[in-house]
Scaffold this active site. Structure first.
Site, PDB file in Angstrom:
ATOM      1  CB  CYS A   1      27.683  75.535  32.454  1.00 44.44           C
ATOM      2  SG  CYS A   1      28.154  73.877  32.975  1.00 44.44           S
ATOM      3  CG  ASN A   2      22.628  74.460  36.175  1.00 44.40           C
ATOM      4  OD1 ASN A   2      22.312  74.440  34.992  1.00 44.40           O
ATOM      5  ND2 ASN A   2      21.845  74.973  37.098  1.00 44.40           N
ATOM      6  CB  THR A   3      28.608  71.437  36.131  1.00 48.99           C
ATOM      7  OG1 THR A   3      27.532  70.496  36.075  1.00 48.99           O
ATOM      8  CG2 THR A   3      29.822  70.765  36.727  1.00 48.99           C
TER       9      THR A   3
ATOM     10  CG  ASP B   1      26.724  75.014  28.548  1.00 52.15           C
ATOM     11  OD1 ASP B   1      27.074  74.625  29.672  1.00 52.15           O
ATOM     12  OD2 ASP B   1      25.890  74.403  27.855  1.00 52.15           O
TER      13      ASP B   1
ATOM     14  CB  THR C   1      21.989  75.494  30.702  1.00 48.96           C
ATOM     15  OG1 THR C   1      23.293  74.964  30.411  1.00 48.96           O
ATOM     16  CG2 THR C   1      22.079  76.475  31.868  1.00 48.96           C
ATOM     17  CG  HIS C   2      23.078  70.448  27.920  1.00 52.71           C
ATOM     18  ND1 HIS C   2      24.063  71.113  28.607  1.00 52.71           N
ATOM     19  CD2 HIS C   2      23.625  70.079  26.731  1.00 52.71           C
ATOM     20  CE1 HIS C   2      25.162  71.146  27.857  1.00 52.71           C
ATOM     21  NE2 HIS C   2      24.920  70.533  26.724  1.00 52.71           N
TER      22      HIS C   2
ATOM     23  CE1 TYR D   1      33.497  72.146  30.185  1.00 52.13           C
ATOM     24  CE2 TYR D   1      32.479  73.961  31.380  1.00 52.13           C
ATOM     25  CZ  TYR D   1      33.294  73.502  30.361  1.00 52.13           C
ATOM     26  OH  TYR D   1      33.912  74.412  29.531  1.00 52.13           O
ATOM     27  N   GLY D   2      29.978  67.945  33.997  1.00 53.48           N
ATOM     28  CA  GLY D   2      29.461  67.285  35.197  1.00 53.48           C
ATOM     29  C   GLY D   2      30.203  66.031  35.604  1.00 53.48           C
TER      30      GLY D   2
ATOM     31  CD  GLU E   1      26.796  69.316  23.887  1.00 54.87           C
ATOM     32  OE1 GLU E   1      27.425  69.497  22.829  1.00 54.87           O
ATOM     33  OE2 GLU E   1      26.380  70.265  24.577  1.00 54.87           O
TER      34      GLU E   1
END
Length: 260
Positions: free
Chosen positions: A72-74, A9, A183-184, A41-42, A150
């Site tokens: 990670c969705n992105t 991720d 996922t965060h 990443y988004g 984060e």
């Protein structure tokens, strides 16, 4: 098969997926990459996201991972097709749980809180068109939320206020399901439960991803031995250990810094 399940991720968010996997399959070794240095990443373009995914995949394969979870969705929405075409190892992706939300909504209005990279992806839009026919999908970018998580500020007043500014307008529009498209975001559940009216159902993908991971391992005859003693869970981060330690407190894991 005693090779580890690989998970990566952009940071700590995928630990929510890792916990579901370990709970469902306690005999499996795991290896987790937290690419914190390049989070989120988004906010990156597709080419940059794909390159980070290639880098993470190569490192996991060097460590003999038998299956890779793109936690990670992105990363999933932008890179999973490329990864599956380029490598022989099975990949499990994460995408917003539009389908269960569409099946459960009574108001025919569903909210999706996700990153810019996920909402802009063709995979997300195709999924929404496929499963949400006749459903109004209200999308909201959770700008700044990943950075706060984060930074270890998950339960801060600052985070709660920012979160409220994103979800309250969707509540006012009449949603009765909120899909967590990153996922965060499951780590924001305590704040979400304070903010949202009790009738609104919060939906994330973690449990479904763990079930799919197990199904693919079984299909490929890749499951670890039933009585696998000395299970090892290794975590690597390329930026700061403290936040990752906080999210894994109480878990029997090893955490180390690694440049990647």
């Amino acid at each position: 098969m005693d090779s580890p399940i690989g998970i990566f991720d952009s940071g700590v968010g995928g630990t929510s997926i890792w916990k579901e996997i370990v709970q469902l399959m306690p005999n499996e070794h795991t290896l987790y990459l937290a690419d914190n240095k390049h989070a989120p990443y988004g906010e990156k373009d597709k080419d940059a996201i794909v390159q980070r995914c290639i880098n993470n995949t190569e490192l996991l394969l060097e460590n003999r991972c038998k299956l890779i979870v793109v936690a990670c969705n992105t990363a999933t929405t932008n890179a999973i097709d490329y990864l599956r075409k380029s490598y022989k190892v099975p990949f499990i992706g994460i995408e917003p749980a539009i389908k269960p939300a569409a099946l459960q909504t009574k108001t025919k209005k569903v909210g999706v809180l996700a990153t810019k990279g996920t909402l802009a992806s063709s995979l997300f839009n195709n999924t929404a068109k496929l499963h949400a026919s006749g459903i109004e999908v209200l999308e909201k970018e959770g700008t700044g939320l990943v950075e706060l998580i984060e930074a270890g500020k998950t339960l801060s007043k600052e985070t709660e206020q920012l979160l409220a500014s994103y979800v309250n307008p969707m509540v006012d529009e009449g949603i009765d399901c909120l899909v967590l498209g990153c996922t965060h975001y499951p780590y924001l559940l305590p704040s979400l439960k304070k903010i949202l009216p009790p009738h609104i159902k919060i939906i994330d993908s973690g449990e479904a991803v763990a079930r799919q991971t197990k199904a693919v391992l079984l299909q490929g005859n890749l499951m670890a031995a039933t009585q696998n003693r000395g299970v090892v869970h290794r975590f690597y981060t390329n930026k700061g250990l403290d936040v990752l330690r906080g999210f894994l407190e109480g878990s029997d894991v090893t955490i180390a810094h690694l440049d990647f």
